[in-house]
Motif scaffolding. Structure first.
Motif, short mmCIF file in Angstrom:
data_model
loop_
_atom_site.label_atom_id
_atom_site.label_comp_id
_atom_site.label_asym_id
_atom_site.label_seq_id
_atom_site.Cartn_x
_atom_site.Cartn_y
_atom_site.Cartn_z
N GLU A 91 0.86 -1.18 0.00
CA GLU A 91 0.00 0.00 0.00
C GLU A 91 0.90 1.23 0.00
O GLU A 91 1.45 1.60 1.03
CB GLU A 91 -0.90 0.01 1.24
CG GLU A 91 -1.85 -1.15 1.33
CD GLU A 91 -2.55 -1.22 2.68
OE1 GLU A 91 -2.34 -0.32 3.51
OE2 GLU A 91 -3.30 -2.18 2.88
N GLY A 92 1.05 1.87 -1.15
CA GLY A 92 1.91 3.05 -1.24
C GLY A 92 3.36 2.67 -0.96
O GLY A 92 3.95 1.87 -1.67
N ASN A 93 3.93 3.24 0.12
CA ASN A 93 5.31 2.91 0.47
C ASN A 93 5.40 1.93 1.63
O ASN A 93 6.44 1.77 2.24
CB ASN A 93 6.09 4.19 0.80
CG ASN A 93 5.56 4.88 2.04
OD1 ASN A 93 4.44 4.62 2.48
ND2 ASN A 93 6.36 5.75 2.61
N LYS A 94 4.29 1.25 1.96
CA LYS A 94 4.27 0.28 3.06
C LYS A 94 4.05 -1.13 2.53
O LYS A 94 3.26 -1.34 1.61
CB LYS A 94 3.16 0.61 4.05
CG LYS A 94 3.37 1.88 4.82
CD LYS A 94 2.24 2.10 5.79
CE LYS A 94 2.42 3.40 6.54
NZ LYS A 94 1.29 3.65 7.44
N ILE A 95 4.77 -2.07 3.13
CA ILE A 95 4.58 -3.49 2.82
C ILE A 95 4.06 -4.14 4.10
O ILE A 95 4.65 -3.99 5.16
CB ILE A 95 5.90 -4.16 2.39
CG1 ILE A 95 6.45 -3.49 1.13
CG2 ILE A 95 5.69 -5.65 2.15
CD1 ILE A 95 7.82 -3.98 0.73
N SER A 96 2.96 -4.87 3.98
CA SER A 96 2.37 -5.54 5.14
C SER A 96 2.30 -7.03 4.90
O SER A 96 1.98 -7.48 3.80
CB SER A 96 0.95 -5.02 5.40
OG SER A 96 0.95 -3.64 5.60
N LYS A 97 2.62 -7.78 5.93
CA LYS A 97 2.45 -9.23 5.89
C LYS A 97 1.17 -9.52 6.67
O LYS A 97 1.05 -9.15 7.83
CB LYS A 97 3.64 -9.93 6.55
CG LYS A 97 3.58 -11.44 6.50
CD LYS A 97 4.83 -12.03 7.14
CE LYS A 97 4.80 -13.53 7.11
NZ LYS A 97 6.00 -14.11 7.74
N ILE A 115 8.11 -0.03 6.16
CA ILE A 115 8.15 1.03 5.16
C ILE A 115 9.16 0.62 4.10
O ILE A 115 10.29 0.24 4.40
CB ILE A 115 8.54 2.38 5.80
CG1 ILE A 115 7.46 2.78 6.79
CG2 ILE A 115 8.73 3.44 4.73
CD1 ILE A 115 7.78 4.00 7.60
N LYS A 116 8.72 0.68 2.84
CA LYS A 116 9.56 0.26 1.72
C LYS A 116 10.67 1.28 1.49
O LYS A 116 10.42 2.48 1.46
CB LYS A 116 8.69 0.11 0.47
CG LYS A 116 9.39 -0.52 -0.69
CD LYS A 116 8.49 -0.96 -1.82
CE LYS A 116 7.43 0.00 -2.23
NZ LYS A 116 6.73 -0.38 -3.45
N LYS A 117 11.90 0.79 1.35
CA LYS A 117 13.04 1.66 1.09
C LYS A 117 13.09 2.02 -0.38
O LYS A 117 12.86 1.19 -1.25
CB LYS A 117 14.34 0.97 1.48
CG LYS A 117 14.49 0.70 2.95
CD LYS A 117 15.80 0.02 3.23
CE LYS A 117 15.93 -0.30 4.71
NZ LYS A 117 17.17 -1.02 4.99
N GLU A 118 13.41 3.27 -0.65
CA GLU A 118 13.56 3.71 -2.03
C GLU A 118 15.02 3.59 -2.43
O GLU A 118 15.92 3.94 -1.68
CB GLU A 118 13.10 5.15 -2.18
CG GLU A 118 11.61 5.29 -1.95
CD GLU A 118 11.14 6.71 -2.15
OE1 GLU A 118 11.79 7.45 -2.91
OE2 GLU A 118 10.12 7.06 -1.55
#
Length: 119
Positions: A91-97, A115-118
């Protein structure tokens, strides 16, 4: 990988308590085996000797662990046992398990969120 966790509603699939629906109290991992203690399931009577100043003797009822393969996640909506799956949601810049109900595809709960790293 263990897909069940403490507090999950489960139904007992085999044994003397087959068909009982209850919640997981404890998960025990030992020697590569996984066992669960379920409320009100596999209750045995234990005879205890009195220890001076610590406890009285007598007969107490305790819940013994059962193998995790003998229980299944219980879906409250469908009133049936279901398999639990793992899914990663972006979801956007977040990854959820998240844990999902494999039959209906509904999300049970989030395991973690990062939070996904760019790059």
């Amino acid at each position: 990988m263990i897909k069940l966790k403490k507090g999950d509603p489960v139904i007992v699939l085999t044994g003397k308590d087959k068909g009982k629906v209850s919640k997981i109290k404890q998960i025990i991992r030992k020697d590569g085996k996984v066992k669960v203690v379920v409320e009100g399931v596999n209750v045995v009577k234990k005879h205890l000797r009195p220890i001076q100043g610590v406890r009285e003797g007598g007969i107490v009822e305790i819940e013994k662990p059962i193998d995790i393969s003998n229980v299944a996640y219980y879906d409250e909506k469908s009133k049936r046992p279901v398999k639990v799956g793992i899914k990663y949601v972006v979801e956007g810049n977040k990854i959820s398990k998240v844990r999902i109900n494999k039959k209906s595809g509904e999300i049970i709960d989030k395991v973690w969120e990062k939070i996904k790293k760019e790059v």
